[in-house]
Motif scaffolding. Structure first.
Motif, mmCIF file in Angstrom:
data_model
loop_
_atom_site.group_PDB
_atom_site.id
_atom_site.type_symbol
_atom_site.label_atom_id
_atom_site.label_comp_id
_atom_site.label_asym_id
_atom_site.label_seq_id
_atom_site.Cartn_x
_atom_site.Cartn_y
_atom_site.Cartn_z
ATOM 1 N N GLU A 99 -10.311 -10.028 4.808
ATOM 2 C CA GLU A 99 -10.330 -10.106 6.274
ATOM 3 C C GLU A 99 -8.939 -9.872 6.850
ATOM 4 O O GLU A 99 -8.782 -9.148 7.844
ATOM 5 C CB GLU A 99 -10.851 -11.481 6.706
ATOM 6 N N TYR A 100 -7.939 -10.477 6.233
ATOM 7 C CA TYR A 100 -6.566 -10.344 6.730
ATOM 8 C C TYR A 100 -6.095 -8.897 6.609
ATOM 9 O O TYR A 100 -5.512 -8.337 7.555
ATOM 10 C CB TYR A 100 -5.636 -11.267 5.941
ATOM 11 N N LEU A 101 -6.348 -8.278 5.469
ATOM 12 C CA LEU A 101 -5.936 -6.884 5.275
ATOM 13 C C LEU A 101 -6.622 -5.966 6.281
ATOM 14 O O LEU A 101 -5.979 -5.097 6.885
ATOM 15 C CB LEU A 101 -6.245 -6.434 3.850
ATOM 16 N N GLY A 103 -5.591 -3.039 9.293
ATOM 17 C CA GLY A 103 -5.975 -1.663 8.993
ATOM 18 C C GLY A 103 -5.907 -1.284 7.535
ATOM 19 O O GLY A 103 -5.820 -0.096 7.197
ATOM 20 N N ILE A 104 -5.977 -2.258 6.651
ATOM 21 C CA ILE A 104 -5.870 -1.983 5.212
ATOM 22 C C ILE A 104 -7.181 -2.357 4.529
ATOM 23 O O ILE A 104 -7.565 -3.540 4.512
ATOM 24 C CB ILE A 104 -4.716 -2.779 4.572
ATOM 25 N N THR A 108 0.807 -1.225 0.000
ATOM 26 C CA THR A 108 0.000 0.000 0.000
ATOM 27 C C THR A 108 0.836 1.269 0.000
ATOM 28 O O THR A 108 0.290 2.355 -0.178
ATOM 29 C CB THR A 108 -0.932 0.035 1.224
ATOM 30 N N LEU A 109 2.153 1.160 0.208
ATOM 31 C CA LEU A 109 2.995 2.355 0.221
ATOM 32 C C LEU A 109 3.007 2.990 -1.162
ATOM 33 O O LEU A 109 3.211 2.310 -2.176
ATOM 34 C CB LEU A 109 4.426 1.990 0.640
ATOM 35 N N GLU A 110 2.782 4.302 -1.216
ATOM 36 C CA GLU A 110 2.685 4.991 -2.499
ATOM 37 C C GLU A 110 3.938 4.797 -3.348
ATOM 38 O O GLU A 110 3.882 4.622 -4.554
ATOM 39 C CB GLU A 110 2.430 6.491 -2.278
ATOM 40 N N ILE A 111 5.106 4.815 -2.694
ATOM 41 C CA ILE A 111 6.353 4.745 -3.449
ATOM 42 C C ILE A 111 6.604 3.347 -4.019
ATOM 43 O O ILE A 111 7.308 3.170 -5.016
ATOM 44 C CB ILE A 111 7.544 5.194 -2.563
#
Length: 200
Positions: free
Chosen positions: A123-125, A129-130, A100-103
């Motif tokens: 569910e895992y994500l 918090g994703i 999920t990191l933009e870079i």
């Protein structure tokens, strides 16, 4: 000698990679029993069971309805898959946050709605918090086989069952990587209508 027939459904991972060998062994012991196995995503198997087209199902995770008797039968592990040319292929662990990191946001290839694999990934994500909206979903594909080919071709990364990737891991076509935070584990469960009794 026992004879008769049974029709059951299995979700794709266990239906394609685990049960064929089990069925072969069973048939050697009980050659007069006819076996018909239908393979589909978890929702499809539940629908077939509700409609009375199959006697029982074996699906990943918990069924979406509480109208079934449920008995866990075997555990499964999921993880990242990447092609050998991918920078992550040299790693044994990768943080789930890296997708999920933009870079470094990676194109992600997801299973279709109704898939137990997709449900488990979501569910895992969420437990970390994703939300799915934070992913760069490049493709949504309806089978694990098509996902593996897309990943091998460089279209993105994905998360699938280790069972599904066994052959590609052996040949070096794909690398299976465990999330740094914790393993992604799920159970395959035997599901039956409530009026059927499960033996111990």
């Amino acid at each position: 000698m026992i004879k008769g027939g049974v029709t059951f459904g299995a979700s794709t991972t266990i239906g394609n990679h685990v049960l064929p060998c089990v069925i072969i062994d069973f048939r050697k012991k009980h050659p007069r029993i006819r076996i018909n196995m239908l393979v589909g995503n978890a929702k499809r198997i539940e629908d077939l069971l509700n409609a009375g087209f199959i006697d029982f199902g074996i699906v990943a995770g918990e069924p979406s309805s509480n109208s079934f008797n449920v008995k866990p039968v075997v555990q499964d592990e999921l993880g990242f898959i990447v092609p050998q040319a991918h920078p992550w292929s040299r790693k044994e662990l990768v943080s789930i946050l890296e997708i999920t990191l933009e870079i470094t946001k990676e194109p992600f290839i997801m299973r279709e709605a109704g898939s137990a694999t997709r449900q488990k990934i979501e569910e895992y994500l969420l437990s970390h918090g994703i939300g799915v909206t934070k992913l760069h979903i490049a493709l949504v594909l309806g089978s694990t086989e098509s996902i593996k080919e897309a990943v091998a071709g460089g279209a993105g990364i994905s998360i699938i069952s280790k069972w599904d990737a066994m052959e590609e891991i052996k040949t070096g076509k794909l690398k299976f990587i465990v999330p740094r935070e914790e393993k992604i584990l799920r159970s395959f469960s035997l599901i039956m209508p409530q009026n059927m009794v499960l033996s111990p």
